[in-house]
Design a protein around this motif. Structure first.
Motif, mmCIF file in Angstrom:
data_model
loop_
_atom_site.group_PDB
_atom_site.id
_atom_site.type_symbol
_atom_site.label_atom_id
_atom_site.label_comp_id
_atom_site.label_asym_id
_atom_site.label_seq_id
_atom_site.Cartn_x
_atom_site.Cartn_y
_atom_site.Cartn_z
ATOM 1 N N ILE A 282 0.414 -1.216 0.447
ATOM 2 C CA ILE A 282 0.023 -0.168 0.172
ATOM 3 C C ILE A 282 0.995 1.362 0.150
ATOM 4 O O ILE A 282 0.288 2.164 -0.899
ATOM 5 C CB ILE A 282 -1.624 0.247 1.084
ATOM 6 N N LEU A 283 1.924 1.231 1.047
ATOM 7 C CA LEU A 283 3.039 2.260 0.712
ATOM 8 C C LEU A 283 3.367 2.064 -0.486
ATOM 9 O O LEU A 283 3.939 3.779 -0.582
ATOM 10 C CB LEU A 283 3.478 2.634 1.699
ATOM 11 N N LEU A 284 4.383 1.599 -0.682
ATOM 12 C CA LEU A 284 4.751 1.948 -2.895
ATOM 13 C C LEU A 284 4.085 1.895 -3.684
ATOM 14 O O LEU A 284 4.534 3.327 -4.368
ATOM 15 C CB LEU A 284 5.288 0.230 -3.052
ATOM 16 N N ARG A 285 2.591 1.537 -3.392
ATOM 17 C CA ARG A 285 1.735 2.210 -4.255
ATOM 18 C C ARG A 285 1.712 3.696 -4.310
ATOM 19 O O ARG A 285 1.744 4.773 -5.256
ATOM 20 C CB ARG A 285 0.428 1.307 -4.379
ATOM 21 N N GLU A 286 1.326 4.023 -2.943
ATOM 22 C CA GLU A 286 0.864 5.616 -2.755
ATOM 23 C C GLU A 286 1.999 6.341 -3.364
ATOM 24 O O GLU A 286 1.975 7.379 -3.484
ATOM 25 C CB GLU A 286 0.930 5.930 -1.273
ATOM 26 N N GLN A 287 3.426 5.899 -3.177
ATOM 27 C CA GLN A 287 4.646 6.495 -3.480
ATOM 28 C C GLN A 287 4.620 6.125 -5.083
ATOM 29 O O GLN A 287 5.398 7.732 -5.901
ATOM 30 C CB GLN A 287 5.852 6.077 -2.290
ATOM 31 N N PHE A 288 4.605 5.303 -5.544
ATOM 32 C CA PHE A 288 5.099 5.211 -7.159
ATOM 33 C C PHE A 288 4.235 7.007 -7.239
ATOM 34 O O PHE A 288 4.569 8.005 -8.210
ATOM 35 C CB PHE A 288 4.645 4.293 -7.668
ATOM 36 N N GLY A 293 4.128 9.568 -10.706
ATOM 37 C CA GLY A 293 2.980 9.939 -11.131
ATOM 38 C C GLY A 293 2.713 8.558 -12.069
ATOM 39 O O GLY A 293 1.733 8.283 -13.270
ATOM 40 N N VAL A 294 2.368 7.648 -11.750
ATOM 41 C CA VAL A 294 2.621 5.894 -12.091
ATOM 42 C C VAL A 294 2.048 5.170 -11.113
ATOM 43 O O VAL A 294 1.988 5.269 -10.593
ATOM 44 C CB VAL A 294 3.520 4.987 -12.625
ATOM 45 N N GLU A 295 1.340 3.763 -11.435
ATOM 46 C CA GLU A 295 0.775 2.524 -11.051
ATOM 47 C C GLU A 295 1.285 1.539 -11.604
ATOM 48 O O GLU A 295 0.138 0.800 -12.105
ATOM 49 C CB GLU A 295 -0.915 2.900 -11.138
ATOM 50 N N PRO A 296 2.403 0.672 -11.120
ATOM 51 C CA PRO A 296 3.193 -0.563 -11.784
ATOM 52 C C PRO A 296 2.247 -2.034 -10.523
ATOM 53 O O PRO A 296 1.634 -1.183 -9.888
ATOM 54 C CB PRO A 296 4.277 0.035 -10.823
ATOM 55 N N ASN A 297 2.120 -2.774 -10.863
ATOM 56 C CA ASN A 297 1.528 -3.699 -10.862
ATOM 57 C C ASN A 297 2.246 -4.059 -10.265
ATOM 58 O O ASN A 297 3.641 -4.352 -9.919
ATOM 59 C CB ASN A 297 2.137 -4.995 -11.540
#
Length: 499
Positions: A282-288, A293-297
């Motif tokens: 969750i934290l890594l998604r928020e930081q990306f 400005g990206v939403e990696p898998n």
């Protein structure tokens, strides 16, 4: 095929290597063919002895430098008798002291030093050849001579200038020319001018297809070469530690962990990232999203699992505690020793057994002696702990950084309450505050003695005031989410996902 890339491994391997070993077991159960590729040079030990010790099958392990020969990963079978065939008819004197044997020849400073696998057998790992007092060659063996190192005197020291890797018939497979920090590889069809180029050359030689998966467990010095050459295979990066520095991060910029910074910058080429916990996901998604400005898998798959919950068939030793880890600075085992000694002021039979090996072992021994804890704090060495946790009443952790915490999982799966610091991500994953242990809040302003006092306070509280049976039951509940069957399902989803 699933290929997992790493650097090295040792007798006191880190959580990354143990996580790979867990994953190998998962892939076996799925029936997914896999290879674990190690890219460091191994000179102290035969890689097979190290990989077998941690649980890999020989058929699963590829050593990059051996990949370009026809040698397979295998234990040492060459013996002193095989060496002596090469010097048959020569005059020499022989002596042996444990794992080291010596052949001294006539003349001044002419001898061989043979290093054996153990103190009991004659199995030969390497031979150092000295002529007229100068080291000239080292030979390394498994079921034949795998490679040799060549030395020349320079500035009154032995200077390594060449490694030559052999095929099983004794022919040269390739050479590594060494000049200080610079290296060159003379392959049969090309010349490569760095280890990074060798990694890329190897990846290309795998002839990967879109059906293959490449997992990168460590990226230092090899990540770019893998990512640039692995397509059309799917590429996954496994995150084993905290991925950023909180102190170096503000609203405008984030300071990524340098282990992962390159792979994060190349996110458009990465098919998926794997975190061990939902909290890190969750934290890594928020930081990306915020900083790039990206939403990696990003997928959450625990790096470890347990086949079953373990229950003791006899009463656990009263007020006994266990800790298990590499004996490294960041594990702060010395704090645990001092905390247990302080807790003994209130509970006179508290004990701690310390499992693991590592660079800080001597410092821990000194701490035990300093506080006079020899009778109740014991260094137990490296052991298989499968059926060991159930002998204890609690688990104690001093780590201030834990990406997952395999030993924490093993502890709760045996019903142990845990005492540890309130740090990402492992402790927060496995400790429910006040229900199956304690998360101790700390910050940089606390001195070591304050942290030791906090650990001691929770030890006393656990054994004096808490319902250990209730805490144990809660640990079993926490562990249920990490049963092997659940982790298998997650990996099957990844493997079966179409590109």
């Amino acid at each position: 095929m699933i290929y997992s890339f790493n650097l090295g491994l040792g007798w006191a391997s880190s959580g990354v290597e143990y996580a790979q070993s867990y994953r190998a077991n998962i892939f076996r159960q799925i029936g997914a063919p896999c290879k674990f590729i190690f890219t460091d040079v191994f000179v102290r030990d035969n890689i097979e002895h190290l990989s077998d010790n941690i649980g890999f099958l020989d058929s699963e392990v590829i050593w990059m430098y051996q990949y370009f020969t026809d040698f397979k990963t295998a234990p040492v079978t060459i013996t002193l008798k095989d060496l002596e065939k090469d010097i048959e008819g020569e005059e020499y004197t022989f002596s042996r002291d444990g794992k080291v044997a010596k052949y001294v020849f006539p003349g001044k400073g002419n001898f061989y030093t043979a290093y054996l696998v153990d103190e009991e057998s004659d199995l030969l790992h390497r031979v150092e050849r000295v002529s007229e007092g100068c080291l000239v060659r080292k030979d390394y063996y498994s079921y034949g001579r795998v490679f040799s190192e060549y030395y020349a005197p320079l500035d009154n020291k032995a200077h390594l200038y060449l490694r030559r890797f052999f095929n099983t018939d004794g022919t040269v497979a390739f050479e590594q020319v060494i000049d200080g920090d610079s290296v060159m590889f003379r392959m049969k069809d090309t010349i490569l001018y760095s280890k990074e180029e060798l990694v890329g050359y190897m990846v290309r030689s795998l002839k990967l297809t879109k059906r293959d998966i490449v997992l990168i467990d460590r990226t230092t010095g090899i990540g770019q070469a893998i990512i640039m050459n692995a397509k059309p295979a799917r590429i996954g990066v496994v995150i084993h530690a905290d991925h950023f520095s909180e102190s170096g991060t503000n609203e405008e910029n984030i300071l990524w962990n340098n282990f992962y910074e390159y792979s994060f910058s190349q996110n458009k080429y990465i098919d998926f990232y794997v975190t061990a916990t939902d909290a890190q996901n969750i934290l890594l998604r928020e930081q990306f999203l915020e900083y790039k400005g990206v939403e990696p898998n990003i997928i959450t798959i625990p790096v470890g699992s347990v086949d079953e919950l373990k229950y003791p068939d006899k009463k656990r030793k009263k007020h006994s505690m266990i800790t298990a880890s590499r004996l490294a600075n960041e594990k702060h085992v010395e704090w645990l020793v001092r905390a247990v000694a302080k807790a003994r002021e209130d509970i006179d039979d508290v004990s701690l057994d310390i499992y693991g090996k590592g660079a800080c072992e001597e410092d821990i021994k000194k701490a035990i002696e300093e506080v006079g804890a020899e009778e109740y704090v014991h260094l137990m060495g490296q052991q298989d702990l499968t059926d060991v946790y159930i002998n204890y009443e609690a688990y104690l952790s001093g780590s201030t950084s834990e990406g997952f915490g395999l030993t924490l999982l093993e502890a709760v799966s045996s019903g142990l309450p845990i005492i540890g610091f309130n740090v990402r991500y492992g402790n927060q994953t496995f400790i429910e505050e006040g229900e199956n242990g304690y998360l101790i809040d700390i910050d940089d302003s606390l001195e070591d003695k304050d942290k030791i006092n906090l650990l001691a306070d929770r030890i006393v509280r656990l054994f004096s005031h808490d319902d250990l049976s209730s805490f144990s039951d809660k640990s079993y509940v926490v562990a249920e989410k990490y049963l092997t069957s659940e982790v298998i399902r997650k990996w099957e989803n990844v493997i079966n996902q179409k590109k």
